[in-house]
Design an enzyme around this catalytic site. Sequence first.
Site, PDB file in Angstrom:
ATOM      1  N   HIS B  70      -1.423  -1.234   6.983  1.00  0.00           N
ATOM      2  CA  HIS B  70      -2.915  -1.274   7.114  1.00  0.00           C
ATOM      3  C   HIS B  70      -3.375  -2.927   6.948  1.00  0.00           C
ATOM      4  O   HIS B  70      -4.080  -3.327   7.737  1.00  0.00           O
ATOM      5  CB  HIS B  70      -3.844  -0.543   6.095  1.00  0.00           C
ATOM      6  CG  HIS B  70      -5.340  -0.868   6.018  1.00  0.00           C
ATOM      7  ND1 HIS B  70      -5.666  -1.508   5.033  1.00  0.00           N
ATOM      8  CD2 HIS B  70      -6.060  -0.642   6.972  1.00  0.00           C
ATOM      9  CE1 HIS B  70      -6.896  -1.580   5.412  1.00  0.00           C
ATOM     10  NE2 HIS B  70      -7.314  -0.981   6.502  1.00  0.00           N
ATOM     11  N   GLU B  73      -2.420  -4.596  10.184  1.00  0.00           N
ATOM     12  CA  GLU B  73      -3.264  -4.192  11.303  1.00  0.00           C
ATOM     13  C   GLU B  73      -4.582  -5.344  11.149  1.00  0.00           C
ATOM     14  O   GLU B  73      -5.051  -5.558  11.980  1.00  0.00           O
ATOM     15  CB  GLU B  73      -4.026  -2.676  11.161  1.00  0.00           C
ATOM     16  CG  GLU B  73      -5.123  -2.230  12.031  1.00  0.00           C
ATOM     17  CD  GLU B  73      -6.109  -1.642  11.250  1.00  0.00           C
ATOM     18  OE1 GLU B  73      -7.247  -2.262  11.279  1.00  0.00           O
ATOM     19  OE2 GLU B  73      -6.118  -0.337  10.478  1.00  0.00           O
ATOM     20  N   HIS B  74      -5.201  -5.605  10.065  1.00  0.00           N
ATOM     21  CA  HIS B  74      -6.107  -6.441   9.814  1.00  0.00           C
ATOM     22  C   HIS B  74      -5.725  -8.133  10.229  1.00  0.00           C
ATOM     23  O   HIS B  74      -6.360  -8.488  10.739  1.00  0.00           O
ATOM     24  CB  HIS B  74      -6.526  -6.861   8.218  1.00  0.00           C
ATOM     25  CG  HIS B  74      -7.601  -5.769   7.874  1.00  0.00           C
ATOM     26  ND1 HIS B  74      -8.683  -6.091   7.217  1.00  0.00           N
ATOM     27  CD2 HIS B  74      -7.448  -4.437   7.936  1.00  0.00           C
ATOM     28  CE1 HIS B  74      -9.510  -4.956   6.954  1.00  0.00           C
ATOM     29  NE2 HIS B  74      -8.575  -4.052   7.351  1.00  0.00           N
ATOM     30  N   GLU B 150     -12.451  -3.851   0.669  1.00  0.00           N
ATOM     31  CA  GLU B 150     -12.558  -2.716   1.587  1.00  0.00           C
ATOM     32  C   GLU B 150     -12.229  -1.325   0.549  1.00  0.00           C
ATOM     33  O   GLU B 150     -12.882  -0.314   0.770  1.00  0.00           O
ATOM     34  CB  GLU B 150     -11.515  -2.840   3.044  1.00  0.00           C
ATOM     35  CG  GLU B 150     -11.698  -1.380   3.658  1.00  0.00           C
ATOM     36  CD  GLU B 150     -10.664  -1.384   4.988  1.00  0.00           C
ATOM     37  OE1 GLU B 150      -9.994  -2.482   5.095  1.00  0.00           O
ATOM     38  OE2 GLU B 150     -10.680  -0.431   5.700  1.00  0.00           O
TER      39      GLU B 150
END
Lengths: 441, 443
Positions: B70, B73-74, B150
């Site tokens: 993840h 992905e950022h 987040e």
Amino acid sequence: MIRFLSAIALTLGLAMPAGAIDLQEVTSSEGHTAWLVEEHSIPFVSIEIIFTGGASLDPAGRAGAVSLMTSLLSEGAGDYDAQGYAAALEATAGNVSFEAGRDSVSLTIKALSENRDDVIDLAMLALTEPQFGQMSLDRVRAQTIAALERAAQNPNTIAQQTYARLGYAGHPYATPTDGTPATVGSFTLDDILDAHRAAFTSDRVYVGAAGDITPAELSAIVDRVLSALPEADRPLPEYRAFDAGPGVTVVPFPGPQSVIQFGVPGIPADDDDFMEAYLLNEIFGGGGFTSRLMSEIREERGLTYGVYTSLASNQFGDSFVGRMSTGNENAAAAIDLVREQFQWLADGGITQADLERIQTYLTGAYALRFDGNESIARILASMQFQGFPLDYINIRNDLVRAVTLEDIQRVAQRLAHPDQLHFVVVGQPVGLEQDAAAPAE
Amino acid sequence: MVVAKRLILAALAWAVTALAAAAEDPQLFTLDNGMQVVVIEDHRAPVVVHMVWYRVGGADDPAGQSGIAHYLEHLMFKATDNLEEGEFDRVVQANGGTHNAFTSWDYTAYHQRVAADRLALMMEMEADRMVNLRLDRSDWLPERDVILRERGQTLESSPDRQFGEQLRAALYQNHPYGRPIIGWRHEMEQLTGEIATDFYRVHYSPNNAILVVAGDVEAEDVLELAREYYGPIPAVEDLPERHRPQEPPQLAERRVIMEDARVAQPYVHRLYLTPTRTPDDQRQAAAYQVLAALLGGSAQTSILERRLTYDEGIAISAWAGYSGSGLDSGTFTLGIMPVDGVSLDDAEAALDRVLANFLEEGVDMEQLERVRMQIRAEAIYQLDDTQARAQSLGADLALGFTVEQSEEWLDLLEQVTPEEIMAAARRLDRHASVTGWLRGVEE
């Protein structure tokens, strides 16, 4: 509000979402109008009906009545009990759903072509012959109160409700659309019947449709639905200027994060400067990843996952409002940053390049909204609700392109007042003084 | 009544067949470097969806580095050898497009939606970041704060989400599906650009990727563009096999009690380990999917809601669900939120009683027919949503399904028999389950 004395099925080719889509205004034999995009390639239709008023029609002390009434519409109608109604609708694989909003109630219908009549029958039953039984009221009331109590533990909801309470004291907008556990707990069946009478009327209504239906078929449906409804007999609320005053309101809440809602008075949706304000907001804190606020607060400093502003321009009040979430230890710094950025806006910080970039973006993105029958039906009803003309879809991108930097700076002077900013902070912010009286519950 | 229903079904069956002929079938190609290309033509609006899927997700995070898929992905939105930090965003926006990315346990996808004539530009940038990502400390360090925020904002701020995280961690005794996709906070804090770069080099390559293009395009043109932009990227020779640690036989049911001051309405939620949907056997998963629809698929007419919310009035709501979208395992869920005054103990007992009754009584055919009608309607409604079609096909391909197998799914759902449904229900095994109570803190 612009009205059209049009011939039946006035047709306009849409420049934006391809010449493939045609928007027409359909006038029924009883004189009602509806907007339609005919698209026969997939055998179903979406119809969206917006009734003006919504939660704004709730009487004082009865916040949430229209919303709860709306939830009860699927709880049995005509000869069906709640489960019988749901089973009948499931057997058509159609959708009939009501949603109460701040200023309107919307009715969303989706029907396979071969089941369309059955689905409309069921929508009519819910709209005109709801049962409103005491047992349903008690059960749905309990569900609603449970949901409200859960929402009351959500820091975003607390921030948003506190902000509205401070800015619209004494106005319907000060109370949540869905009410409070206290108001919802007090409703009787009479309150629900009263909300039903107030919310669904034949003269405060807008219809949009898209899909496998002809103008004649749509006209017949519009006549059937609207002729069954009474005319409006309730006044809509007065317009109220948002006025929270400057300051910081802290609402203590456990957890490592603070939710910060902030804002200033806004601009009405029918204001001549609204398009300019819309572009200004998109540049400053709109939904894209590279708005000014996102770039300064997220990208540069990593203080938040997201920070957004919007023009909360409702029919009877408006605010230029934003929200973010940050660690408690950073809350004071985040507030200073937001003040600095409003100052940047007031000082004419937006450049010609910023403006051109957002114009290119908005004009390119417009076609992307028209992505299926349900979206299109909703846009058509919503455009009428907001008073846009039939040809707006054609001219909208020209209106966006016509905005100049001078216009933007003029509107920045109107909207960006860092000394007027009110901050609601929900959390345990470190080193933050509360300088406004805490709002009453 | 029976005759009328048959007529409606016959009419619908015809409608679906006619549509299948009218709608454009997805077209599949494979580039020389192993990249799969799928095109769904839909010419109703001048818009295109462009997606690249990688067969890697949170369950492929190395042990101790949860959240790396993840995090990467950022970081894919940072600088490459050819694009500055933030330029990807700016170019998509400048062209009026929208874009985003998401990470699941089994795949990671990047997608843009733009005017159809901008497709080449999207491909150029997406192909660039497949190989040319350049992670500077000034980029990855602040982004690590962003993912920690987040986690704070989307997960730790919600007792429901935290509860869900705890339940999954208890359900999976060995498989990495027990770890959150976003990662455990203490491990996320240790992630670096170097770790992300290693992960990127291993997993991001054309032979581990699928291109899905849907919208106002011609398949031949898409193939030509794909050859131009993705074709020159060399395949990675030693792509790792996806062997994740699997579950041992589960022998003991687990119970999780979580108390949190923010909980206003307590509830019971149970997860069962179940078979997942696989290319070899979709029928078993289809049976679980229909079982979930019968038990909890409708707020008014499903079995749990009807008995517990309406007849007995002891629940605010009750639910059932099935997820068969994991590569290695599926989950079946049941839950009940009792009304005030009913204890979690009694609520759980009521939930089990209704399930036991269902096992005795079997499937109500009228209810099953309504569910089947909705499955058939879904086959029509989904044609209206190009992005959703692209998304479900992309996910299936990333999980190893063929286009044909993917398209069979709705048919299989419709064919599920009462016997298969009851067999699936009987296989729900408490030994392979976790039952959670979420409640407020006792005063």
